[in-house]
Design an enzyme around this catalytic site. Structure first.
Site, PDB file in Angstrom:
ATOM      1  N   GLN A  14     -18.806  -3.250  -9.401  1.00 20.00           N
ATOM      2  CA  GLN A  14     -19.409  -4.581  -9.375  1.00 20.00           C
ATOM      3  C   GLN A  14     -20.876  -4.568  -9.768  1.00 20.00           C
ATOM      4  OE1 GLN A  14     -21.327  -6.269  -6.216  1.00 20.00           O
ATOM      5  NE2 GLN A  14     -19.915  -7.969  -5.875  1.00 20.00           N
ATOM      6  N   GLN A  57     -27.409 -13.813  -3.908  1.00 19.66           N
ATOM      7  CA  GLN A  57     -28.856 -13.997  -4.051  1.00 19.66           C
ATOM      8  C   GLN A  57     -29.169 -15.282  -4.807  1.00 19.66           C
ATOM      9  OE1 GLN A  57     -29.947  -9.396  -4.716  1.00 19.66           O
ATOM     10  NE2 GLN A  57     -31.702 -10.735  -4.785  1.00 19.66           N
ATOM     11  N   HIS A 105     -25.599  -6.576 -12.579  1.00 15.30           N
ATOM     12  CA  HIS A 105     -24.248  -6.596 -13.154  1.00 15.30           C
ATOM     13  C   HIS A 105     -24.185  -6.214 -14.632  1.00 15.30           C
ATOM     14  CE1 HIS A 105     -22.964  -8.238  -9.366  1.00 15.30           C
ATOM     15  NE2 HIS A 105     -23.818  -9.240  -9.490  1.00 15.30           N
ATOM     16  N   SER A 146     -21.070 -12.031  -5.969  1.00 15.46           N
ATOM     17  CA  SER A 146     -21.955 -10.869  -6.077  1.00 15.46           C
ATOM     18  C   SER A 146     -22.220 -10.280  -4.694  1.00 15.46           C
ATOM     19  CB  SER A 146     -23.258 -11.278  -6.784  1.00 15.46           C
ATOM     20  OG  SER A 146     -24.076 -10.148  -7.027  1.00 15.46           O
ATOM     21  N   LEU A 147     -23.467 -10.328  -4.227  1.00 14.96           N
ATOM     22  CA  LEU A 147     -23.781  -9.843  -2.885  1.00 14.96           C
ATOM     23  C   LEU A 147     -22.848 -10.439  -1.832  1.00 14.96           C
ATOM     24  CD1 LEU A 147     -25.664  -8.673  -0.618  1.00 14.96           C
ATOM     25  CD2 LEU A 147     -26.935 -10.830  -0.823  1.00 14.96           C
ATOM     26  N   ARG A 166     -28.367  -1.075  -1.222  1.00 10.88           N
ATOM     27  CA  ARG A 166     -27.993  -1.636  -2.524  1.00 10.88           C
ATOM     28  C   ARG A 166     -29.198  -2.313  -3.177  1.00 10.88           C
ATOM     29  NH1 ARG A 166     -25.776  -6.737  -4.252  1.00 10.88           N
ATOM     30  NH2 ARG A 166     -24.097  -6.565  -5.822  1.00 10.88           N
TER      31      ARG A 166
END
Length: 308
Positions: free
Chosen positions: A252, A12, A203, A93-94, A118
């Protein structure tokens, strides 16, 4: 050790209205992937990616499938063009979900549903205005971790959550704690503390309710053994067991992204170049600060594909 290439997938912050517009107009496989994701979700994700509006694209539950779809579209184009298989894949991340699709662990349809959920789970985990994130520039990792522990008060959450590059760490947690941290970190010598325009504190421990919901989704789908080594955020290393991969994906959401270590792990295992497979150049910028001698080539334009 022989040199090799790794594909890295952005998270993102890399999205923008019109991303992939040029390449989707010229390459059917890219456009078809956008249409496929729209069919999977039951709404016009393709139109949102190519035409907006921006506020809809930037809503977390839309941003996540939009970025995943854009990255997978470029990956499919690479394969259709006969591009070589990389030694490693990893995502920020994503972006880890895009890497898992490329690595054969997740089907595209499952990944699209997962990241859509998510985003919803993350948004619903923390009421609007109660969480925040900020980028801290100019302090080492250990100092940021120490100051987070010292700054949080009365059960507040405040954590170092993205280790993006040397001297660049993102913090997340309770909004009041993040706001207080800006002053504390500046007094400790930070060059800059920049609030990030995000609606969820990713996170950190505030995401544990979202992680519990995501775990149920992950338990209901099949994961396959990776065909390409996937470096995961939580461990900054490769996992081959699907149960370990699944556990790491759940973790995560509430644990830090160890991006510097992930990049260095791949370089130490022979990677001599990275292809950033997705919109934007965020990971290329971080790569220059992590391992300047190892090039990162973007892939969002057709003109860049020969370099990749």
């Amino acid at each position: 050790m022989s040199s090799s290439t790794a594909f890295i997938f952005p998270g993102q912050g890399s999205q923008k209205v019109g991303m992939l517009a040029e390449i989707a107009a010229q390459e059917a496989i890219v456009n078809d992937t956008l249409v496929e994701a729209s069919d999977i979700l039951g709404f016009d994700l393709r139109g949102m990616i190519l035409e907006g509006p921006a506020d809809a694209l930037n809503s977390t539950e839309n941003t996540q499938p939009a970025l995943l779809t854009s990255s997978v579209a470029l990956w499919r184009l690479w394969q259709a063009r006969g591009g070589a298989q990389p030694e490693f894949v990893a995502g920020h991340s994503l972006g880890e979900y895009s890497a898992l699709v490329a690595g054969g662990v997740l089907s595209f349809a499952d990944a699209v549903h997962l990241v859509r959920n998510r985003g919803i789970y993350m948004q619903e985990a923390v009421p609007p205005g109660e969480g925040a994130m900020a980028a801290v520039l100019g302090l080492d990792d250990e100092k940021v971790i120490e100051l987070c522990q010292d700054t949080a008060q009365d059960g507040e959450v405040l954590s170092a959550v993205n280790f993006n590059a040397p001297g660049q760490v993102v913090i997340a947690g309770s909004a009041v704690a993040v706001e207080r941290a800006a002053t504390v970190f500046a007094e400790a010598g930070a060059r800059k503390v920049m609030p990030l325009p995000v609606s969820v504190p990713s996170h950190c421990a505030l995401m544990k309710p979202a992680a519990e919901r995501l775990a149920k989704d992950l338990d209901s789908i099949m994961l396959s053994a990776p065909s390409i080594s996937v470096v995961q955020n939580v461990t900054a290393s490769v996992a081959n067991d699907v149960n370990v991969i699944r556990t790491n994906l759940v973790s995560q959401l509430s644990q830090p992204v160890r991006w510097v270590e992930s990049v260095r792990y791949m370089v130490s295992n022979g990677v001599a170049g990275f292809n950033e497979c997705g919109p934007g150049k965020v990971l290329a910028g971080l790569g220059k600060r992590i391992e300047r001698s190892v090039p990162v080539v973007g892939m969002e334009n057709l003109s860049a594909l020969p370099d990749a």
